[in-house]
Design a protein around this motif. Structure first.
Motif, PDB file in Angstrom:
ATOM      1  N   LEU A 101      19.024 -12.813  91.127  1.00  0.00           N
ATOM      2  CA  LEU A 101      20.313 -13.482  91.313  1.00  0.00           C
ATOM      3  C   LEU A 101      20.991 -13.740  89.978  1.00  0.00           C
ATOM      4  CD1 LEU A 101      19.425 -16.046  94.133  1.00  0.00           C
ATOM      5  CD2 LEU A 101      20.861 -13.997  94.330  1.00  0.00           C
ATOM      6  N   LEU A 102      20.225 -14.209  88.993  1.00  0.00           N
ATOM      7  CA  LEU A 102      20.836 -14.460  87.681  1.00  0.00           C
ATOM      8  C   LEU A 102      21.248 -13.153  87.020  1.00  0.00           C
ATOM      9  CD1 LEU A 102      21.619 -16.721  85.747  1.00  0.00           C
ATOM     10  CD2 LEU A 102      19.443 -16.359  84.566  1.00  0.00           C
ATOM     11  N   ALA A 103      20.477 -12.093  87.229  1.00  0.00           N
ATOM     12  CA  ALA A 103      20.858 -10.790  86.691  1.00  0.00           C
ATOM     13  C   ALA A 103      22.176 -10.332  87.293  1.00  0.00           C
ATOM     14  CB  ALA A 103      19.758  -9.768  86.961  1.00  0.00           C
ATOM     15  N   ALA A 104      22.384 -10.600  88.587  1.00  0.00           N
ATOM     16  CA  ALA A 104      23.645 -10.235  89.227  1.00  0.00           C
ATOM     17  C   ALA A 104      24.803 -11.032  88.641  1.00  0.00           C
ATOM     18  CB  ALA A 104      23.545 -10.479  90.735  1.00  0.00           C
ATOM     19  N   VAL A 105      24.577 -12.327  88.390  1.00  0.00           N
ATOM     20  CA  VAL A 105      25.610 -13.148  87.756  1.00  0.00           C
ATOM     21  C   VAL A 105      25.910 -12.627  86.351  1.00  0.00           C
ATOM     22  CG1 VAL A 105      26.177 -15.461  86.919  1.00  0.00           C
ATOM     23  CG2 VAL A 105      25.007 -15.184  89.106  1.00  0.00           C
ATOM     24  N   SER A 106      24.852 -12.221  85.641  1.00  0.00           N
ATOM     25  CA  SER A 106      25.022 -11.694  84.287  1.00  0.00           C
ATOM     26  C   SER A 106      25.845 -10.407  84.286  1.00  0.00           C
ATOM     27  CB  SER A 106      23.646 -11.445  83.658  1.00  0.00           C
ATOM     28  OG  SER A 106      23.768 -10.821  82.407  1.00  0.00           O
ATOM     29  N   VAL A 107      25.579  -9.524  85.239  1.00  0.00           N
ATOM     30  CA  VAL A 107      26.340  -8.277  85.332  1.00  0.00           C
ATOM     31  C   VAL A 107      27.810  -8.577  85.599  1.00  0.00           C
ATOM     32  CG1 VAL A 107      26.695  -6.200  86.719  1.00  0.00           C
ATOM     33  CG2 VAL A 107      24.381  -6.856  86.026  1.00  0.00           C
ATOM     34  N   GLY A 108      28.069  -9.512  86.525  1.00  0.00           N
ATOM     35  CA  GLY A 108      29.455  -9.892  86.793  1.00  0.00           C
ATOM     36  C   GLY A 108      30.126 -10.484  85.581  1.00  0.00           C
ATOM     37  N   GLU A 109      29.376 -11.235  84.808  1.00  0.00           N
ATOM     38  CA  GLU A 109      29.882 -11.832  83.582  1.00  0.00           C
ATOM     39  C   GLU A 109      30.261 -10.757  82.565  1.00  0.00           C
ATOM     40  OE1 GLU A 109      28.069 -15.742  81.710  1.00  0.00           O
ATOM     41  OE2 GLU A 109      26.975 -13.988  80.984  1.00  0.00           O
ATOM     42  N   LEU A 110      29.417  -9.747  82.430  1.00  0.00           N
ATOM     43  CA  LEU A 110      29.693  -8.664  81.482  1.00  0.00           C
ATOM     44  C   LEU A 110      30.880  -7.820  81.939  1.00  0.00           C
ATOM     45  CD1 LEU A 110      26.027  -7.532  80.734  1.00  0.00           C
ATOM     46  CD2 LEU A 110      27.571  -8.733  79.178  1.00  0.00           C
ATOM     47  N   ARG A 112      33.475  -8.863  83.501  1.00  0.00           N
ATOM     48  CA  ARG A 112      34.700  -9.617  83.235  1.00  0.00           C
ATOM     49  C   ARG A 112      34.984  -9.812  81.757  1.00  0.00           C
ATOM     50  NH1 ARG A 112      32.155 -12.855  87.061  1.00  0.00           N
ATOM     51  NH2 ARG A 112      31.708 -14.398  85.438  1.00  0.00           N
ATOM     52  N   THR A 113      34.030  -9.472  80.902  1.00  0.00           N
ATOM     53  CA  THR A 113      34.156  -9.712  79.468  1.00  0.00           C
ATOM     54  C   THR A 113      34.433  -8.403  78.733  1.00  0.00           C
ATOM     55  OG1 THR A 113      32.574 -11.545  79.643  1.00  0.00           O
ATOM     56  CG2 THR A 113      32.995 -10.668  77.438  1.00  0.00           C
ATOM     57  N   PRO A 115      34.073  -5.453  76.171  1.00  0.00           N
ATOM     58  CA  PRO A 115      32.836  -4.986  75.542  1.00  0.00           C
ATOM     59  C   PRO A 115      32.607  -5.516  74.131  1.00  0.00           C
ATOM     60  CG  PRO A 115      33.878  -3.192  76.722  1.00  0.00           C
ATOM     61  CD  PRO A 115      34.842  -4.341  76.772  1.00  0.00           C
ATOM     62  N   HIS A 116      33.691  -5.737  73.368  1.00  0.00           N
ATOM     63  CA  HIS A 116      33.480  -6.199  71.991  1.00  0.00           C
ATOM     64  C   HIS A 116      32.985  -7.650  71.940  1.00  0.00           C
ATOM     65  CE1 HIS A 116      37.728  -7.316  72.855  1.00  0.00           C
ATOM     66  NE2 HIS A 116      37.427  -8.394  72.159  1.00  0.00           N
ATOM     67  N   ASP A 117      33.011  -8.359  73.071  1.00  0.00           N
ATOM     68  CA  ASP A 117      32.505  -9.732  73.121  1.00  0.00           C
ATOM     69  C   ASP A 117      31.111  -9.818  73.743  1.00  0.00           C
ATOM     70  OD1 ASP A 117      34.763 -10.860  71.942  1.00  0.00           O
ATOM     71  OD2 ASP A 117      35.794 -11.086  73.872  1.00  0.00           O
ATOM     72  N   TRP A 118      30.550  -8.694  74.125  1.00  0.00           N
ATOM     73  CA  TRP A 118      29.243  -8.722  74.782  1.00  0.00           C
ATOM     74  C   TRP A 118      28.144  -9.281  73.876  1.00  0.00           C
ATOM     75  CZ3 TRP A 118      28.807  -3.407  77.801  1.00  0.00           C
ATOM     76  CH2 TRP A 118      29.690  -3.454  78.891  1.00  0.00           C
ATOM     77  N   LEU A 119      28.184  -8.925  72.596  1.00  0.00           N
ATOM     78  CA  LEU A 119      27.130  -9.370  71.683  1.00  0.00           C
ATOM     79  C   LEU A 119      27.126 -10.892  71.559  1.00  0.00           C
ATOM     80  CD1 LEU A 119      24.854  -8.463  69.827  1.00  0.00           C
ATOM     81  CD2 LEU A 119      26.517  -8.394  67.938  1.00  0.00           C
ATOM     82  N   SER A 120      28.304 -11.484  71.407  1.00  0.00           N
ATOM     83  CA  SER A 120      28.376 -12.945  71.302  1.00  0.00           C
ATOM     84  C   SER A 120      27.971 -13.616  72.612  1.00  0.00           C
ATOM     85  CB  SER A 120      29.790 -13.376  70.907  1.00  0.00           C
ATOM     86  OG  SER A 120      30.733 -12.968  71.891  1.00  0.00           O
ATOM     87  N   LEU A 121      28.238 -12.952  73.732  1.00  0.00           N
ATOM     88  CA  LEU A 121      27.834 -13.481  75.030  1.00  0.00           C
ATOM     89  C   LEU A 121      26.313 -13.477  75.147  1.00  0.00           C
ATOM     90  CD1 LEU A 121      29.529 -14.359  77.569  1.00  0.00           C
ATOM     91  CD2 LEU A 121      28.988 -12.116  78.524  1.00  0.00           C
ATOM     92  N   CYS A 180      20.692 -27.840  75.256  1.00  0.00           N
ATOM     93  CA  CYS A 180      21.299 -26.549  74.940  1.00  0.00           C
ATOM     94  C   CYS A 180      22.720 -26.440  75.506  1.00  0.00           C
ATOM     95  CB  CYS A 180      20.427 -25.430  75.504  1.00  0.00           C
ATOM     96  SG  CYS A 180      21.115 -23.781  75.271  1.00  0.00           S
ATOM     97  N   PRO A 181      23.714 -26.100  74.676  1.00  0.00           N
ATOM     98  CA  PRO A 181      25.094 -25.993  75.154  1.00  0.00           C
ATOM     99  C   PRO A 181      25.478 -24.597  75.642  1.00  0.00           C
ATOM    100  CG  PRO A 181      25.085 -25.839  72.775  1.00  0.00           C
ATOM    101  CD  PRO A 181      23.643 -26.014  73.198  1.00  0.00           C
ATOM    102  N   GLU A 182      24.554 -23.645  75.560  1.00  0.00           N
ATOM    103  CA  GLU A 182      24.891 -22.272  75.933  1.00  0.00           C
ATOM    104  C   GLU A 182      25.267 -22.190  77.409  1.00  0.00           C
ATOM    105  OE1 GLU A 182      25.243 -20.162  73.691  1.00  0.00           O
ATOM    106  OE2 GLU A 182      23.967 -20.776  72.017  1.00  0.00           O
ATOM    107  N   ALA A 183      26.316 -21.404  77.699  1.00  0.00           N
ATOM    108  CA  ALA A 183      26.838 -21.351  79.068  1.00  0.00           C
ATOM    109  C   ALA A 183      26.765 -19.965  79.685  1.00  0.00           C
ATOM    110  CB  ALA A 183      28.294 -21.837  79.082  1.00  0.00           C
ATOM    111  N   SER A 184      26.301 -18.970  78.943  1.00  0.00           N
ATOM    112  CA  SER A 184      26.308 -17.592  79.418  1.00  0.00           C
ATOM    113  C   SER A 184      25.073 -17.287  80.255  1.00  0.00           C
ATOM    114  CB  SER A 184      26.371 -16.637  78.223  1.00  0.00           C
ATOM    115  OG  SER A 184      26.006 -15.336  78.581  1.00  0.00           O
ATOM    116  N   ALA A 185      25.270 -16.670  81.413  1.00  0.00           N
ATOM    117  CA  ALA A 185      24.146 -16.235  82.238  1.00  0.00           C
ATOM    118  C   ALA A 185      23.321 -15.178  81.515  1.00  0.00           C
ATOM    119  CB  ALA A 185      24.651 -15.687  83.565  1.00  0.00           C
ATOM    120  N   THR A 186      23.981 -14.328  80.729  1.00  0.00           N
ATOM    121  CA  THR A 186      23.283 -13.298  79.967  1.00  0.00           C
ATOM    122  C   THR A 186      22.360 -13.928  78.933  1.00  0.00           C
ATOM    123  OG1 THR A 186      25.216 -11.864  80.255  1.00  0.00           O
ATOM    124  CG2 THR A 186      23.613 -11.222  78.583  1.00  0.00           C
TER     125      THR A 186
END
Length: 213
Positions: A101-110, A112-113, A115-121, A180-186
């Motif tokens: 489920l989290l992997a699916a959320v992560s894919v959706g997150e990527l 919507r983002t 590609p040049h922001d993927w590394l920071s995500l 931890c303040p991180e908010a990214s599923a990835t």
């Protein structure tokens, strides 16, 4: 004296044991270690300054749902493996559900983002220390579980150790989310999972030595 008479005589001095003694002992070990972990997070790492606001957002509860469900599956597996009749690693196969489920959320997150922001995500602001902090946070809880296992009778020691480490890591990661303040599923899928996995690896290595009876 006949063998049957000897067995009855020995068994007659044994006091009855509560059916829930294993559950109570394991949960006591987890709770005792969690108190120390919470104190370390509160007084050394510190709670995130926007904790109250973050608790109204999706990302905070996404992390808690992920680590909490991993912890629940791992605790149930640990309870099962603490008994001598334990065969297979029941409950652990359910881990694929929160991970998927989290992997699916992560894919959706990527998706919507840009590609040049993927590394920071993926790396966020704390990738270098996240997994280590989760592992360190897990140590008191793991020690609590080792204490619990001293009066239990596991037979699959390495698997029981790995399960206890996994439970410790997942519970610790849940508490670490308060800091931890991180908010990214990835980010969570990568670095939280790495810290939990390291705790499971530690349990697999250390468990057989301290759980032997």
């Amino acid at each position: 004296m006949q063998t049957d008479d000897l067995i009855r005589a020995l068994a007659g001095d044994i006091a009855p044991v509560s059916r829930s003694v294993v559950e109570r002992r394991v949960l006591l070990g987890i709770m005792s270690g969690s108190v120390i972990t919470m104190a370390w997070i509160a007084f050394i790492l510190g709670f995130r300054p926007d904790l109250g606001q973050a608790m109204h957002g999706f990302s905070f509860w996404m992390k808690w749902a992920y680590t909490g469900s991993l912890g629940l599956c791992a605790v149930m597996a640990t309870l099962h493996l603490s008994r001598p009749e334990a065969g297979r690693a029941e409950w652990l196969w359910l881990l694929v559900i929160p991970i998927g489920l989290l992997a699916a959320v992560s894919v959706g997150e990527l998706v919507r983002t840009p590609p040049h922001d993927w590394l920071s995500l993926w790396l966020g602001q704390s990738w270098k220390r996240c997994a280590i902090y989760v592992l360190l946070s897990a140590l008191p809880i793991f020690v609590g579980l080792l204490w619990a296992f001293r009066k239990l009778a596991p037979t699959r020691l390495r698997l029981a150790g790995a399960s206890a480490g996994l439970a410790s890591g997942a519970c610790a990661a849940t508490l670490y989310g308060l800091h931890c303040p991180e908010a990214s599923a990835t980010f969570v899928l990568t670095w939280y999972s790495l810290g939990i996995g390291l705790a499971a690896l530690l349990g697999a290595c250390v468990g057989p030595r301290f759980m032997r009876w």
